[in-house]
Write a protein that holds these residues in place. Sequence first.
Motif, mmCIF file in Angstrom:
data_model
loop_
_atom_site.group_PDB
_atom_site.id
_atom_site.type_symbol
_atom_site.label_atom_id
_atom_site.label_comp_id
_atom_site.label_asym_id
_atom_site.label_seq_id
_atom_site.Cartn_x
_atom_site.Cartn_y
_atom_site.Cartn_z
ATOM 1 N N SER A 57 0.863 73.147 -80.333
ATOM 2 C CA SER A 57 1.404 72.336 -81.483
ATOM 3 C C SER A 57 0.978 70.875 -81.205
ATOM 4 C CB SER A 57 2.739 72.678 -81.670
ATOM 5 O OG SER A 57 3.323 72.099 -80.444
ATOM 6 N N ARG A 85 1.774 74.654 -95.337
ATOM 7 C CA ARG A 85 2.240 75.879 -95.455
ATOM 8 C C ARG A 85 1.370 76.791 -94.537
ATOM 9 N NH1 ARG A 85 3.205 76.077 -102.051
ATOM 10 N NH2 ARG A 85 5.058 75.206 -102.269
ATOM 11 N N TRP A 88 2.574 75.827 -90.979
ATOM 12 C CA TRP A 88 3.858 76.345 -90.668
ATOM 13 C C TRP A 88 3.685 77.857 -90.265
ATOM 14 C CZ3 TRP A 88 8.576 74.689 -89.650
ATOM 15 C CH2 TRP A 88 9.692 75.579 -89.714
ATOM 16 N N ARG A 89 2.832 78.579 -90.896
ATOM 17 C CA ARG A 89 2.821 80.205 -90.649
ATOM 18 C C ARG A 89 1.942 80.264 -89.454
ATOM 19 N NH1 ARG A 89 1.317 80.444 -96.433
ATOM 20 N NH2 ARG A 89 -0.854 80.252 -95.555
ATOM 21 N N LEU A 92 3.924 78.657 -86.017
ATOM 22 C CA LEU A 92 5.071 79.500 -85.541
ATOM 23 C C LEU A 92 4.844 80.846 -84.915
ATOM 24 C CD1 LEU A 92 7.785 79.370 -88.495
ATOM 25 C CD2 LEU A 92 7.862 77.906 -86.278
ATOM 26 N N GLY A 134 7.197 74.143 -84.869
ATOM 27 C CA GLY A 134 7.785 73.877 -86.373
ATOM 28 C C GLY A 134 8.169 72.552 -86.458
ATOM 29 N N VAL A 137 4.792 70.606 -87.158
ATOM 30 C CA VAL A 137 4.283 70.641 -88.541
ATOM 31 C C VAL A 137 5.012 69.819 -89.614
ATOM 32 C CG1 VAL A 137 3.999 72.400 -90.481
ATOM 33 C CG2 VAL A 137 3.654 72.990 -88.029
ATOM 34 N N LEU A 138 6.359 69.714 -89.597
ATOM 35 C CA LEU A 138 7.155 68.996 -90.353
ATOM 36 C C LEU A 138 6.957 67.334 -90.057
ATOM 37 C CD1 LEU A 138 10.387 71.170 -90.434
ATOM 38 C CD2 LEU A 138 8.673 70.898 -92.198
ATOM 39 N N TRP A 141 3.720 66.400 -91.931
ATOM 40 C CA TRP A 141 3.919 66.097 -93.238
ATOM 41 C C TRP A 141 4.387 65.012 -93.646
ATOM 42 C CZ3 TRP A 141 2.901 68.415 -98.104
ATOM 43 C CH2 TRP A 141 3.926 67.884 -98.914
ATOM 44 N N LEU A 211 9.118 75.746 -97.982
ATOM 45 C CA LEU A 211 8.049 76.004 -96.899
ATOM 46 C C LEU A 211 7.436 77.303 -97.640
ATOM 47 C CD1 LEU A 211 9.850 75.206 -93.761
ATOM 48 C CD2 LEU A 211 7.712 74.363 -94.383
#
Length: 519
Positions: A57, A85, A88-89, A92, A134, A137-138, A141, A211
């Motif tokens: 990540s 999205r 995120w998929r 994880l 996770g 990713v956030l 964003w 999400l």
Amino acid sequence: MKKSYLSGAAFLAMGILIAKIIGALYRIPLTNILGAEGMGIYQLIYPIYAVLLAVSSGSLPVAVSVLVGAKTASGDKEGARATLRAAWRVLLWVGLGVSVALALLSGVIGNLQGNPLTRSGYCAVAPAIFFVAGIAVLRGWFQGLGDMKPTAASQIVENAARLVFGLAFAVMLKDRGIAAQAAGALAGVSVSEALTLVVLIFRFRRSGERLSGRRGGDAGKGVLRDLSKTALPVMIGGIVFPLTQMIDSFLVVNLLAPSVGVAAATAQYGLFTGPVNSLVNLPVVIGLSLGVAVVPGLSGEMQRHNLEGIRAKCRSALKIALIVGVPSAIAYLILADKALSLLYPVLSVAERRTAAVLLRVGAVSVVLMSASQIFASILQGLSRPVAALKNAAFGGGFKLIAGLILLPTVGIVGVAAATLVGFALTLLLDWYDVRLLIGKTGGNFLQNAGVIVLCGVIMGAVIGAINLIPRDWALFVAMAAGSAVYLGTMLISGVLDRDELASLPLGEKLLAWRDRSRR
């Protein structure tokens, strides 16, 4: 635009600085709880953890922020959501797989490192990788939207939770032995990452975003291709330095153990990677935060073909990194012995002497690391991640070669010296590539560097004079007086222009003071 960028960068820098101060405060009592050998066990695990984070990540905040920033600048908000999205998929699932693999291979890795006591620590920290996927990713964003507050706030939460839970678990397990205490501290890392992810999800949902959403068929596949194209070079570039640290974790103990024993070799490795590196990395984080903040901004400027805007942001980011890095390096050179004695009373006299030498070598690395973080982020923001990767690989490879040569002759100090040389080479290569991209006219990065160094030398003279007083309180007086002198000379010299100064924390008050002093 310049002021907006600097305000976001300053906010992020302040948030990450607070987080790193918490992290440094955490390392101080943790070192005093675990001792040098216990910190060695803890730090043997951390490089492996860092490499796995970089693989699973580590590149995503930059990659997501670059793509989200570019799509937002062109008005494609739905494309930005699709990027989120898809990332995120995928992440994880990747994070879950890496977490499970680390737990299963924990015993094998510990044996290869020369210290099987690390096994329980690997199992304790493994869940953190899933949660960090996770988080990455956030954060990407929010950074892509130019909102640095969630990243800064989440890093404060992350480090505060690590301090509370890590120390609590280490103390609770004090009767179980050093390995159990180190594992308890690492379990605190997993708990802190879980809490951080919850905080970011709450902040994300509060903004009205979701999400969940349609996969998008071919469009979703296109997003994944774009993410892979952007993230892979950044990931490989970001993995170089953690990878060299991971290789160190396999080499140092195994090479030093025949002459000093496993326990002493682990302790020396713990001194370098624990107390010393935590102090060295404290000022470097300002360079890192500015680098993170500049990436989405550069992407937007590229979309608008604003070369002068790119040049201005690059110069400002590097200037502020030097303003922080230079005085920090000078202070470490002068105050190393007294600072280590005060912060780490658990260390023996011999251990403190070794740590002081390591810190003085690392002090020079502060400026090099701060600048290299900026240049690497500039290259990534200018869509040249392969150049950053190439340069990091050259620097990392040279560091490993230098370490293999120096370690058998000068011991653990050779690892610190090799790190310095590796960052110096990476910095020179990055600087050359950036100048080629934005032109020599915009590449005058050393403008005002002489004034910054002069202000640092004046500060160093004040600190050195006060440090001659043989009392513990002299350290605090020296730091306070040196900071005041440095701040005053920097304001009077006018190194920062009005927009740059006004965008810093308390900038308006500092600007007013400077204006009054010049009347």
